[in-house]
Design an enzyme around this catalytic site. Structure first.
Site: not given
Ligand code: NAD
Length: 308
Positions: A234, A263, A282, A284
């Site tokens: 993000r 964005e 964006h 992803g």
């Molecule tokens: P997920 O919930 O499976 O994984 C997120 C991980 O982050 C978890 O394991 C959690 O324990 C960890 N986490 C939370 N706070 C933390 C911190 N302070 N320090 C270290 N680790 C921490 O989510 P995901 O599906 O892997 O997605 C991750 C992120 O990617 C989403 O939250 C979203 O913001 C982003 N995303 C972006 C797109 C895009 O289009 N670019 C698409 C989907 C998701």
């Protein structure tokens, strides 16, 4: 007839399947994603029983006016644009689709790594403007990849990185042990270890108070000379003014961002002037497979809720 408002840009974009699921359940559907307008949304949403929401914010004061609203389905994983406590207090169910876009986002993160370390976008732009110039990049093979977060997307990035024989260190204080599948090539490390050892550092955490500005002047200053920072998580996790300085000064080798603080990104954002900063809008989860799967799950969640 119950009504569903869709503000996601990509819902049902690649097939009719998700829209048909809603229609066959007798629901009236309004698609507002393509030409989303915040004021029109605020005025319209009060009439709806369900909302399939994109990335825009849905503020509590607007949600409070929605007396019929039963469910908000995030068309994707990140819930940072939805006020969860307020939704709960109002009795509105919130769902997201966490794992189904993980392959698409992981592909993009790896594409960004290869692109930025070999100057692919830059070389292509040069060739198209008549400049047949060489560019000496770096290998990804055998390098160290630092993962910020070890959730669904990061795990898929790790699987791909293994194909490049990369050594992977992941920082995730909420993961206590590396699952068996990854033990051969991923180890858990502290934030400092990941930041200081990664030739590539790739961000896969949600935007929270803990992660906001996690990559700032101080932390990026401790990254390896010439390292690459990849953010498909993000905007807001990386301080963009500090990133500009870190790349411009030559301390970082480059950066690739799929997400930015604002964005669309502002036209005068200085990051746009740097050759070795690559920015995508964006995208992803924008693969055919991911969009369809996520849309179908959202449609089924709505039908289940409104039929119950
Ligand atoms: P997920 O919930 O499976 O994984 C997120 C991980 O982050 C978890 O394991 C959690 O324990 C960890 N986490 C939370 N706070 C933390 C911190 N302070 N320090 C270290 N680790 C921490 O989510 P995901 O599906 O892997 O997605 C991750 C992120 O990617 C989403 O939250 C979203 O913001 C982003 N995303 C972006 C797109 C895009 O289009 N670019 C698409 C989907 C998701």
């Amino acid at each position: 007839m119950k009504k569903v408002l869709v503000t996601s840009r990509s819902f049902g974009k690649v097939s009719d399947e998700p829209l048909n699921i809603l229609k066959e359940a007798g629901l009236e559907v309004t698609l507002m994603g393509a030409d989303f307008d915040e004021e029109k949304f605020k005025a319209a949403v009060v009439e709806y029983d369900a909302l399939i929401i994109g990335a825009h914010k849905f503020y509590p004061e607007d949600m409070a006016k929605c007396e019929k609203l039963q469910i908000i389905c995030k068309h994707g994983a990140g819930l940072d644009n939805i006020y969860l406590d307020e939704a709960k207090a109002q009795g509105v169910r919130v769902t997201n689709v966490p794992a189904m876009n993980a392959n698409a986002v992981a592909d993009l993160a790896v594409a960004h790594m290869l692109n930025v370390c070999r100057g692919v976008s830059l070389c292509s732009a040069n060739v198209k403007s008549g400049q047949w110039k060489t560019y000496i990049g770096k290998d990804m093979y055998h390098k160290t990849l630092g993962l910020i977060g070890f959730g669904n997307i990061a795990k898929n990035v790790a699987r791909r990185a293994h194909g490049f024989s990369m050594d992977v260190i992941a920082y995730d204080p909420y993961v206590k042990e590396i699952p068996e599948e990854f033990k051969e090539y991923v180890r858990l490390g502290t934030l400092d270890e990941v930041i200081e050892n990664g030739d590539f550092v790739s961000i896969h955490v949600p935007l929270t108070e803990e992660t906001r500005d996690m990559f700032n002047k101080e932390s990026m200053g401790r990254m390896k000379e010439g390292a690459y920072l990849i953010n498909t998580g993000r905007g807001g996790i990386v301080n963009e003014a500090d990133l500009y300085e870190a790349v411009k000064s030559g301390h970082l080798g480059g950066a690739a961002l799929d997400v930015t603080a604002s964005e669309p990104i502002e036209a005068d954002n200085p990051l746009l002037t740097l050759d070795n900063v690559v920015i995508t809008p964006h995208i992803g989860m924008y693969s055919f497979e991911a969009i369809n799967a996520v849309s179908v799950v959202c449609a089924k969640n709505v039908v289940k809720q409104l039929a119950g």
